[in-house]
Design a protein around this motif. Structure first.
Motif, PDB file in Angstrom:
ATOM      1  N   ASN A  32       0.815  -1.207   0.000  1.00  0.00           N
ATOM      2  CA  ASN A  32       0.000   0.000   0.000  1.00  0.00           C
ATOM      3  C   ASN A  32       0.850   1.258   0.000  1.00  0.00           C
ATOM      4  OD1 ASN A  32      -3.257  -0.136   0.698  1.00  0.00           O
ATOM      5  ND2 ASN A  32      -2.135  -2.021   1.092  1.00  0.00           N
ATOM      6  N   CYS A  33       0.365   2.249  -0.685  1.00  0.00           N
ATOM      7  CA  CYS A  33       0.932   3.586  -0.616  1.00  0.00           C
ATOM      8  C   CYS A  33      -0.076   4.474   0.090  1.00  0.00           C
ATOM      9  CB  CYS A  33       1.232   4.131  -2.009  1.00  0.00           C
ATOM     10  SG  CYS A  33       1.932   5.787  -1.995  1.00  0.00           S
ATOM     11  N   MET A  34       0.353   5.129   1.131  1.00  0.00           N
ATOM     12  CA  MET A  34      -0.485   6.073   1.866  1.00  0.00           C
ATOM     13  C   MET A  34       0.030   7.474   1.606  1.00  0.00           C
ATOM     14  SD  MET A  34      -2.568   4.013   3.391  1.00  0.00           S
ATOM     15  CE  MET A  34      -3.375   5.205   4.443  1.00  0.00           C
ATOM     16  N   ALA A  35      -0.867   8.379   1.271  1.00  0.00           N
ATOM     17  CA  ALA A  35      -0.443   9.722   0.889  1.00  0.00           C
ATOM     18  C   ALA A  35      -1.297  10.780   1.568  1.00  0.00           C
ATOM     19  CB  ALA A  35      -0.525   9.881  -0.625  1.00  0.00           C
ATOM     20  N   ALA A  50       3.960  11.091   0.744  1.00  0.00           N
ATOM     21  CA  ALA A  50       3.496   9.713   0.643  1.00  0.00           C
ATOM     22  C   ALA A  50       4.501   8.790   1.308  1.00  0.00           C
ATOM     23  CB  ALA A  50       3.300   9.301  -0.814  1.00  0.00           C
ATOM     24  N   ILE A  51       4.019   7.624   1.716  1.00  0.00           N
ATOM     25  CA  ILE A  51       4.884   6.605   2.292  1.00  0.00           C
ATOM     26  C   ILE A  51       4.459   5.251   1.731  1.00  0.00           C
ATOM     27  CG2 ILE A  51       3.441   6.291   4.356  1.00  0.00           C
ATOM     28  CD1 ILE A  51       6.074   5.850   5.934  1.00  0.00           C
ATOM     29  N   TYR A  52       5.445   4.458   1.317  1.00  0.00           N
ATOM     30  CA  TYR A  52       5.143   3.114   0.870  1.00  0.00           C
ATOM     31  C   TYR A  52       5.241   2.214   2.097  1.00  0.00           C
ATOM     32  CZ  TYR A  52       4.969  -1.166  -1.771  1.00  0.00           C
ATOM     33  OH  TYR A  52       4.581  -2.380  -2.260  1.00  0.00           O
ATOM     34  N   THR A  53       4.138   1.557   2.438  1.00  0.00           N
ATOM     35  CA  THR A  53       4.076   0.833   3.703  1.00  0.00           C
ATOM     36  C   THR A  53       4.983  -0.386   3.746  1.00  0.00           C
ATOM     37  OG1 THR A  53       2.186  -0.494   2.977  1.00  0.00           O
ATOM     38  CG2 THR A  53       1.709   1.592   4.094  1.00  0.00           C
ATOM     39  N   GLY A  54       5.350  -0.907   2.595  1.00  0.00           N
ATOM     40  CA  GLY A  54       6.188  -2.101   2.581  1.00  0.00           C
ATOM     41  C   GLY A  54       7.585  -1.874   3.127  1.00  0.00           C
ATOM     42  N   ARG A 102       3.070  -1.890  -5.962  1.00  0.00           N
ATOM     43  CA  ARG A 102       4.410  -2.319  -5.553  1.00  0.00           C
ATOM     44  C   ARG A 102       5.279  -1.144  -5.146  1.00  0.00           C
ATOM     45  NH1 ARG A 102       5.858  -7.084  -9.960  1.00  0.00           N
ATOM     46  NH2 ARG A 102       4.081  -8.423  -9.451  1.00  0.00           N
ATOM     47  N   ARG A 103       4.802   0.053  -5.415  1.00  0.00           N
ATOM     48  CA  ARG A 103       5.517   1.252  -5.007  1.00  0.00           C
ATOM     49  C   ARG A 103       4.511   2.390  -5.026  1.00  0.00           C
ATOM     50  NH1 ARG A 103       6.222   4.146  -9.625  1.00  0.00           N
ATOM     51  NH2 ARG A 103       6.167   2.994 -11.591  1.00  0.00           N
ATOM     52  N   CYS A 104       4.905   3.548  -4.551  1.00  0.00           N
ATOM     53  CA  CYS A 104       4.030   4.704  -4.613  1.00  0.00           C
ATOM     54  C   CYS A 104       4.007   5.265  -6.028  1.00  0.00           C
ATOM     55  CB  CYS A 104       4.491   5.789  -3.639  1.00  0.00           C
ATOM     56  SG  CYS A 104       3.987   5.531  -1.931  1.00  0.00           S
ATOM     57  N   PRO A 105       2.822   5.577  -6.533  1.00  0.00           N
ATOM     58  CA  PRO A 105       2.732   6.248  -7.819  1.00  0.00           C
ATOM     59  C   PRO A 105       3.039   7.734  -7.652  1.00  0.00           C
ATOM     60  CG  PRO A 105       0.558   6.011  -6.901  1.00  0.00           C
ATOM     61  CD  PRO A 105       1.507   5.357  -5.936  1.00  0.00           C
ATOM     62  N   SER A 106       3.019   8.471  -8.720  1.00  0.00           N
ATOM     63  CA  SER A 106       3.190   9.920  -8.608  1.00  0.00           C
ATOM     64  C   SER A 106       2.032  10.505  -7.815  1.00  0.00           C
ATOM     65  CB  SER A 106       3.261  10.560  -9.991  1.00  0.00           C
ATOM     66  OG  SER A 106       2.075  10.307 -10.705  1.00  0.00           O
TER      67      SER A 106
END
Length: 125
Positions: A32-35, A50-54, A102-106
């Motif tokens: 998940n990406c949280m923004a 944003a933060i990528y939770t992985g 799999r990663r944060c988008p723009s």
């Protein structure tokens, strides 16, 4: 599907600090990406951080670099936006957003499918 839920907004004088919290909608650690986005009257919604939770990788808009940080608590399924050295131009409704990947988008609003209701941040000069 449940929405993220923000808390922690409020009013502060310029130079002060606030911490926003977001309870995520049932995410698993790895994907998940949280923004955080913000929107002030008459302006478009702007991606802030944003933060990528992985793996905890964070991203910040140029306007907040060096002043804002993001962190997460996997046990509580929460992410946090620590805002320091606040300026009047930081005044806006802040929204938590969430997406899988799999990663944060723009940091474009169209890249995020789950949104919180928003919390007001007001910075006075």
């Amino acid at each position: 599907q449940a929405q993220p839920v923000e808390s922690g907004g409020g009013s502060v004088q310029a130079g002060g600090s606030l911490r926003l919290s977001c309870a995520a909608s049932g995410y698993t650690v790895s994907n998940n990406c949280m923004a955080w986005f913000r929107q002030s009257p008459g302006q478009e919604r702007e991606g802030v951080a944003a933060i990528y939770t992985g793996d905890g990788t964070t991203y910040f808009a140029d306007s907040v670099k060096g002043r804002f940080t993001m962190s997460q608590d996997h046990r509580k399924l929460e992410v946090y936006l620590q805002m320091n050295s606040l300026k009047p131009e930081d005044t806006a409704v802040y929204y938590c957003a969430q997406t899988r990947g799999r990663r944060c988008p723009s940091l474009a609003p169209s890249n995020f499918g789950l949104w919180g209701q928003g919390t007001q941040v007001t910075v006075s000069s």
